[in-house]
Design a protein around this motif. Structure first.
Motif, PDB file in Angstrom:
ATOM      1  N   GLY A  35       0.789  -1.231   0.000  1.00 53.39           N
ATOM      2  CA  GLY A  35       0.000   0.000   0.000  1.00 53.39           C
ATOM      3  C   GLY A  35       0.821   1.280   0.000  1.00 53.39           C
ATOM      4  O   GLY A  35       0.272   2.368  -0.150  1.00 53.39           O
ATOM      5  N   PHE A  36       2.137   1.167   0.164  1.00 60.28           N
ATOM      6  CA  PHE A  36       3.009   2.349   0.182  1.00 60.28           C
ATOM      7  C   PHE A  36       3.642   2.549  -1.194  1.00 60.28           C
ATOM      8  O   PHE A  36       4.316   1.649  -1.706  1.00 60.28           O
ATOM      9  CB  PHE A  36       4.124   2.172   1.216  1.00 60.28           C
ATOM     10  N   ARG A  37       3.437   3.705  -1.773  1.00 57.78           N
ATOM     11  CA  ARG A  37       4.066   4.055  -3.045  1.00 57.78           C
ATOM     12  C   ARG A  37       5.425   4.679  -2.769  1.00 57.78           C
ATOM     13  O   ARG A  37       5.533   5.673  -2.034  1.00 57.78           O
ATOM     14  CB  ARG A  37       3.179   5.036  -3.817  1.00 57.78           C
ATOM     15  N   ASP A  80       3.796  -1.971  17.670  1.00 56.56           N
ATOM     16  CA  ASP A  80       2.397  -2.409  17.690  1.00 56.56           C
ATOM     17  C   ASP A  80       1.598  -1.667  18.758  1.00 56.56           C
ATOM     18  O   ASP A  80       0.505  -1.159  18.507  1.00 56.56           O
ATOM     19  CB  ASP A  80       2.360  -3.921  17.945  1.00 56.56           C
ATOM     20  N   VAL A  81       2.155  -1.599  19.963  1.00 59.39           N
ATOM     21  CA  VAL A  81       1.443  -0.941  21.063  1.00 59.39           C
ATOM     22  C   VAL A  81       1.250   0.540  20.775  1.00 59.39           C
ATOM     23  O   VAL A  81       0.175   1.111  21.026  1.00 59.39           O
ATOM     24  CB  VAL A  81       2.192  -1.150  22.397  1.00 59.39           C
ATOM     25  N   ILE A 121      12.498  -4.006   5.946  1.00 56.18           N
ATOM     26  CA  ILE A 121      11.548  -2.912   5.797  1.00 56.18           C
ATOM     27  C   ILE A 121      10.247  -3.377   5.153  1.00 56.18           C
ATOM     28  O   ILE A 121       9.157  -2.905   5.510  1.00 56.18           O
ATOM     29  CB  ILE A 121      12.170  -1.727   5.009  1.00 56.18           C
ATOM     30  N   GLU A 122      10.327  -4.305   4.227  1.00 60.32           N
ATOM     31  CA  GLU A 122       9.081  -4.761   3.587  1.00 60.32           C
ATOM     32  C   GLU A 122       8.185  -5.475   4.599  1.00 60.32           C
ATOM     33  O   GLU A 122       6.954  -5.354   4.547  1.00 60.32           O
ATOM     34  CB  GLU A 122       9.403  -5.645   2.390  1.00 60.32           C
ATOM     35  N   GLU A 123       8.772  -6.185   5.523  1.00 66.00           N
ATOM     36  CA  GLU A 123       7.985  -6.831   6.574  1.00 66.00           C
ATOM     37  C   GLU A 123       7.320  -5.782   7.474  1.00 66.00           C
ATOM     38  O   GLU A 123       6.148  -5.918   7.846  1.00 66.00           O
ATOM     39  CB  GLU A 123       8.889  -7.739   7.414  1.00 66.00           C
ATOM     40  N   GLN A 124       8.053  -4.719   7.802  1.00 61.26           N
ATOM     41  CA  GLN A 124       7.492  -3.666   8.646  1.00 61.26           C
ATOM     42  C   GLN A 124       6.353  -2.936   7.925  1.00 61.26           C
ATOM     43  O   GLN A 124       5.318  -2.628   8.528  1.00 61.26           O
ATOM     44  CB  GLN A 124       8.579  -2.658   9.043  1.00 61.26           C
ATOM     45  N   LEU A 125       6.534  -2.659   6.639  1.00 63.02           N
ATOM     46  CA  LEU A 125       5.488  -1.986   5.873  1.00 63.02           C
ATOM     47  C   LEU A 125       4.235  -2.852   5.796  1.00 63.02           C
ATOM     48  O   LEU A 125       3.100  -2.356   5.916  1.00 63.02           O
ATOM     49  CB  LEU A 125       5.981  -1.661   4.466  1.00 63.02           C
ATOM     50  N   ARG A 126       4.438  -4.136   5.615  1.00 66.85           N
ATOM     51  CA  ARG A 126       3.303  -5.064   5.532  1.00 66.85           C
ATOM     52  C   ARG A 126       2.516  -5.059   6.838  1.00 66.85           C
ATOM     53  O   ARG A 126       1.281  -5.006   6.849  1.00 66.85           O
ATOM     54  CB  ARG A 126       3.825  -6.469   5.206  1.00 66.85           C
ATOM     55  N   PHE A 127       3.227  -5.070   7.948  1.00 67.64           N
ATOM     56  CA  PHE A 127       2.569  -5.052   9.260  1.00 67.64           C
ATOM     57  C   PHE A 127       1.786  -3.755   9.465  1.00 67.64           C
ATOM     58  O   PHE A 127       0.619  -3.767   9.880  1.00 67.64           O
ATOM     59  CB  PHE A 127       3.621  -5.210  10.364  1.00 67.64           C
ATOM     60  N   ILE A 128       2.416  -2.630   9.182  1.00 62.68           N
ATOM     61  CA  ILE A 128       1.743  -1.338   9.389  1.00 62.68           C
ATOM     62  C   ILE A 128       0.498  -1.238   8.508  1.00 62.68           C
ATOM     63  O   ILE A 128      -0.556  -0.754   8.937  1.00 62.68           O
ATOM     64  CB  ILE A 128       2.721  -0.170   9.091  1.00 62.68           C
ATOM     65  N   HIS A 129       0.598  -1.712   7.273  1.00 62.72           N
ATOM     66  CA  HIS A 129      -0.552  -1.685   6.361  1.00 62.72           C
ATOM     67  C   HIS A 129      -1.659  -2.630   6.816  1.00 62.72           C
ATOM     68  O   HIS A 129      -2.817  -2.218   6.962  1.00 62.72           O
ATOM     69  CB  HIS A 129      -0.100  -2.055   4.951  1.00 62.72           C
ATOM     70  N   LEU A 183      -3.110   0.842   8.753  1.00 62.43           N
ATOM     71  CA  LEU A 183      -3.454   1.849   7.754  1.00 62.43           C
ATOM     72  C   LEU A 183      -4.483   1.381   6.738  1.00 62.43           C
ATOM     73  O   LEU A 183      -5.235   2.198   6.180  1.00 62.43           O
ATOM     74  CB  LEU A 183      -2.186   2.321   7.041  1.00 62.43           C
ATOM     75  N   SER A 184      -4.565   0.077   6.492  1.00 61.26           N
ATOM     76  CA  SER A 184      -5.537  -0.418   5.507  1.00 61.26           C
ATOM     77  C   SER A 184      -6.975  -0.176   5.946  1.00 61.26           C
ATOM     78  O   SER A 184      -7.900  -0.243   5.130  1.00 61.26           O
ATOM     79  CB  SER A 184      -5.324  -1.915   5.253  1.00 61.26           C
ATOM     80  N   HIS A 185      -7.192   0.138   7.210  1.00 63.70           N
ATOM     81  CA  HIS A 185      -8.542   0.341   7.747  1.00 63.70           C
ATOM     82  C   HIS A 185      -8.979   1.805   7.686  1.00 63.70           C
ATOM     83  O   HIS A 185     -10.053   2.149   8.199  1.00 63.70           O
ATOM     84  CB  HIS A 185      -8.609  -0.161   9.187  1.00 63.70           C
TER      85      HIS A 185
END
Length: 968
Positions: A9-11, A122-123, A233-241, A245-247
């Motif tokens: 989801g991050f460009r 996460d917290v 970093i891709e793992e971190q972006l996936r988690f944040i999304h 952020l996807s919500h």
């Protein structure tokens, strides 16, 4: 990662190498939510995460600050009262905090442990996007403010954590000065209000306004996310999304920081601040004179830092000298602030009087005009440029994560839609500024940005006795009127709400809720300690300690002088020497030329007086004056010569200069004493208990009292040269110093060769090193101030009662700071905080800070042994406290900190094996070990050694002090 691709989801919009920080930056935008993100890939294991929001309050109710506290009080996934506290208890974090600025709020965390880093992130993300505070008004009441009423017949009062924190802030006159200055300069923008909250306005905040502020400001479209360090970093972006952020869908949010229109003419403001009824009002006025600057580039910002250092920071600073010599103030300083949308340049003067207000502005402007006409001393500017450049290249932040420093700097552009990465580059700017030294670069900067600029204000704070008592009486009357206007039903509703809030505070979280906080295993912990190698050799009569370290071409050199050759009375003059080192003439040059030479060649030269306790020993310590210096290895000859000059060749004959320095020291203490309250009261208690405590107190409150007396006694000042020269002769001897050298292997021999001939000329007189005898204080003191809150300390020595320092005591420190004292003193009592410390010399201290209470806090200490006897904890919760304790024992070691760590071990007599054994005790700690500490704490508390500093009436009403003294 490739430009313009989408990653969870991050460009990815930009990739840029930043050589200055040895990193590559990736700038991205989350398309669905509108969140901005920057990742800096750097070979640093100390990873940093930060999420920031642009927060622009329109009033001084402190809504942004209260929000910062409140969102950390429970969330969707972590339904506890305070997950932030639970994290601190059980994380290996290297940084964990939240900060409210005038126009932004930041939530940074850092850790070297991958799992821990993920948990922290996460917290924090759940806290800011799904806080319970958004639907629970009791959280705002606890953290912000509420009416408190135990029964309808009681007196109505205000209570709240931020309310009391800001009462403490507003007790420091320099803090009030800054807030009044911002209001004067920016009357029509968010900077004109206090984002932290003015205690007079905090009680105007309603829950409806609180919720509205959250809904506007805490959306991903208003967020700035930052990641730094070695990570997937891709793992971190996936988690944040996926998790957050996807919500959310992007929305238009207007939180823009508007600009203040320029003034047609400057403003002049006077404002009173309170001092105690026994405090003097002479020379206690503070002035701030500041300009709001027109638009400046990052290069010009760096140039303004250089200019401020040259004109106001260095002892050779011409603007500072002009103001001091005109008698405007005894302490003159200044700063350049570019962390807000419209930068400001300010001059401060304290130790002054109100009638100097007009003259201050006149002298600043005429001096700047003269400097522009005649030209600023090029050597002075070059020296200041070198000093700023050294700090940039060293990038040492005292053990704090460097990634945190980077994101704080980036936000100074990012928040306003400017290029955030631009501020991390500095090489080209340094080249241009250095070229500018040959021309009129700095003079043009002054002409363009300051002279003729009417967007300026001068604010003066003058002391007024009894003002706080008057304000307290007004608040009391206001509350009485509010209560009188209420119906019985309304009063009963407040009583019921008070009970509900207290029940909430007293009710522990359920085990199910506590289990939601992710936790490491004890197997993730190691008892091992990084062993800092230290080698000993001799240079003539002097012991040399070498700590081999790669330090990016920088050498750190410190000189440890033993003060055992002095009497306790002479310690006062040692403290003065420490204050003025490098700031008086030598036999070779003036103090102005010395200041230039230091800044031209060194990264810094400073001194402090300290006492290092002998490990496990009662009342045995090494009293030291430490002279610290640092420079690039190429400048090592200059370092040795300059240190030799300030130590061996200093002249103490200029009474006028000494008087200036004494009065400056007093003025600094006048302004900062209340802010140092927890240190003052803790050391005052220890002064009654131990020799090292009295030694430290002699250099703290004892020093302030004596320097105040000296500054106001013209007859004593002419005697100062002889006293200083005599004490300097005793201290600065070649056989009374240990030298520390930190650098690479090949750099040691050149240092030894440079230092050897210099030491041959030092005084080598043999003097006894056991002269110093310390006399304890005997009374429990109440220190009265015009403050609105208290600092309350109690302590003693557990070795006196037959106990030794064990690992469980460090675990208990964590339990008390974040459980017992946190709940009883902060949550229920409304103080900003409290802590406990157990030292290996047997000293033990409890202390609260920014505390609305006094006697009540002493009762909390008194009830601690019973709490410990009833102490029970699940294995999981015990594991949490152990992990949190180990985090505090594992601070990152920078090159600058390695030498002091090694020397601390040397002087204390401790060794790595002892440290490892202690850490093993921490890891093995059981609940029953905590229970057993009730027998340690109880007899020490019964010794009844107490001290409090704060509100005059509170101190006098307490009825527990043998002696009541005035701070001023």
């Amino acid at each position: 990662m490739e430009l313009h691709n989408i990653y969870s989801g991050f460009r990815l919009d930009r990739i840029e190498r930043i050589d200055e920080i040895n990193g590559t930056a990736y700038e991205m935008k989350h398309e669905k939510s509108g969140a901005r993100l920057i990742y800096i890939d750097s070979p640093d294991s100390n990873k940093v995460f930060n999420i920031a929001f642009r927060t622009t309050p329109q009033d001084s109710t402190g809504v942004a600050h209260i929000m910062e506290h409140s969102v950390l009080c429970g969330s969707r996934k972590f339904p506890l009262k305070e997950p932030f506290v639970e994290l601190v208890k059980g994380s290996l974090n290297t940084f964990l905090n939240a900060m409210t600025y005038p126009d932004k709020t930041m939530y940074p965390v850092a850790s070297k442990n991958d799992k821990d880093f993920h948990n922290l992130m996460d917290v924090y993300l759940d806290a800011v996007f799904y806080p319970r505070a958004a639907n629970d008004p009791e959280i705002m009441m606890q953290e912000g403010w509420h009416y408190e009423l135990d029964s309808v017949d009681d007196e109505l009062t205000y209570k709240g954590v931020v309310f009391n924190e800001m009462k403490g802030v507003y007790s420091s006159p320099d803090s009030v000065l800054e807030r009044e200055l911002m209001h004067a300069l920016f009357p029509d923008t968010t900077y004109g209000v206090d984002s932290g909250g003015n205690p007079d306005n905090i009680t105007e905040l309603t829950y409806e306004k609180f919720k509205e502020f959250y809904n506007v400001h805490y959306h991903p479209s208003n967020s700035y996310i930052f990641l730094y360090g070695t990570m997937d970093i891709e793992e971190q972006l996936r988690f944040i999304h996926d998790e957050y952020l996807s919500h959310f869908d992007a929305i238009e949010i207007d939180t823009e920081v508007t600009e203040q229109s320029p003034f047609k003419e400057g403003r002049v403001i006077t404002y009173p601040y309170s001092v105690g009824s026994d405090e003097s009002t002479d020379n206690r006025t503070l002035h701030a004179f500041a300009y709001v600057l027109p638009s400046v580039t990052p290069e010009q910002s760096l140039a303004f830092e250089v200019l401020t250092h040259a004109l106001l920071t260095s002892p050779a600073a011409p603007l500072k000298q002009a103001l001091v010599k005109a008698g405007i103030g005894s302490d003159v300083s200044g700063y350049y602030l570019d962390s807000i949308r419209q930068p400001i340049w300010a001059v401060h003067a304290s130790g002054s009087n109100l009638d100097m207000q007009e003259q201050l502005q006149s002298i600043v402007e005429s001096t700047l005009e003269q400097l522009c006409t005649e030209g600023i001393d090029k050597e002075l500017l070059e020296a200041s440029l070198n000093s700023i450049e050294f700090a940039l290249r060293e990038s040492d932040f005292g053990g704090r994560p460097i990634g945190l420093a980077y994101v704080i700097r980036m936000m100074d552009n990012w928040l306003y839609g400017h290029d955030p990465l631009e501020l991390l580059h500095y090489e080209e700017a340094l080249v241009n500024i250095r070229k500018g030294l040959q021309g009129t670069y700095f003079e043009d900067l002054i002409r363009h940005s300051i002279l003729g600029n009417n967007h300026k204000a001068i604010v003066s704070l003058y002391p007024e006795q009894g003002l706080q008592e008057q304000k307290d009486a007004e608040v009391k009357a206001e509350l009485a009127n509010i209560k009188a206007s209420m119906t019985q039903d309304e009063l009963q509703a407040i009583v019921d709400q008070t009970k509900r809030l207290k029940l909430r505070q007293e009710t522990p979280d359920s085990e199910e809720a506590l289990a939601t906080i992710p936790l490491l295993e004890l197997s993730d912990l190691s008892p091992d300690v990084e062993d800092v190698e230290r080698r000993e050799s001799m240079i003539g009569h002097t012991k040399l300690h070498f700590v081999p370290t790669f330090a990016k071409g920088i050498n750190y050199v410190s000189y440890y002088f033993n003060l055992g050759c002095l009497t306790e009375e002479e310690l006062f003059y040692a403290d003065i020497l420490s204050d003025i080192i490098g700031r008086v003439d030598t036999s070779k040059r003036s103090y102005e030329d010395m200041a230039k030479a230091i800044n031209l060649n060194l990264g810094g030269l400073s001194s402090d007086v300290t006492g290092i306790s002998k490990a496990g020993k009662r009342d045995e310590f090494v009293p030291l004056m430490i002279v610290r210096s640092k420079a690039l290895h190429a400048k090592l000859p200059e370092l040795c010569q300059l240190v030799n000059e300030v130590i061996h060749d200093a002249q103490y004959t200029d009474v006028t200069r000494l008087t200036e320095l004494v009065q400056e020291s007093k003025a600094i203490w006048d302004n900062e004493a209340f802010r140092r309250g927890n240190t003052i009261v803790s050391q005052r208690v220890m002064a009654k208990v131990s020799k090292v405590g009295k030694f430290r107190d002699d250099g703290n409150l004892g020093y302030y009292q004596k320097i105040s007396e000296l500054a106001t006694n013209p007859a004593a000042l002419p005697l100062l040269p002889e006293k200083l020269a005599d004490v300097a002769r005793k201290i600065f001897r070649s056989n009374n110093v240990d030298i520390l050298f930190v650098g690479e292997e090949h750099e040691l021999a050149p240092f030894t060769e440079l230092m050897a001939p210099l030491l041959e000329n030092w005084n080598a007189e043999i003097l006894p090193d056991d002269v110093l005898t310390i006399e304890h204080t005997t009374s429990n003191e109440g220190i009265v101030t015009a403050g609105k809150v208290q600092y309350v300390a109690q302590g003693g020595n557990f070795i006196d009662h037959g106990f030794t320092h064990v690992g469980a005591m460090s675990v208990l420190e964590t339990i008390l700071r974040y459980e017992y004292l946190w709940i009883r003193i902060r949550v229920q009592g409304g103080a900003y905080g409290a802590f406990a410390n157990f030292y290996d010399d047997g000293n033990m201290i409890f202390c609260s800070y920014r505390d609305p209470n006094l006697v009540e806090t002493l009762n909390v200490y008194k009830e601690l042994p019973e709490y410990l006897r009833q102490f029970t904890l699940t294995n999981r919760e015990m594991r949490k406290y152990i992990i949190g304790t180990m985090s505090g024992l594992d601070l990152p070691m920078t090159p600058a900190l390695r030498g002091p760590r090694a020397m601390g071990l040397y002087f204390s007599g401790a060794n790595i094996e002892d440290k490892v054994a202690f850490r093993k005790q921490v890891i093995a700690c059981k609940p029953e070990d905590i229970v057993a500490l009730a027998e340690v704490v109880e007899p020490v508390l019964k010794d009844n050694n107490i001290c409090s500093m704060g509100n005059e009436q509170k101190i006098k009403d307490a009825g527990v002090f043998d002696n009541i003294v005035s701070l001023g």
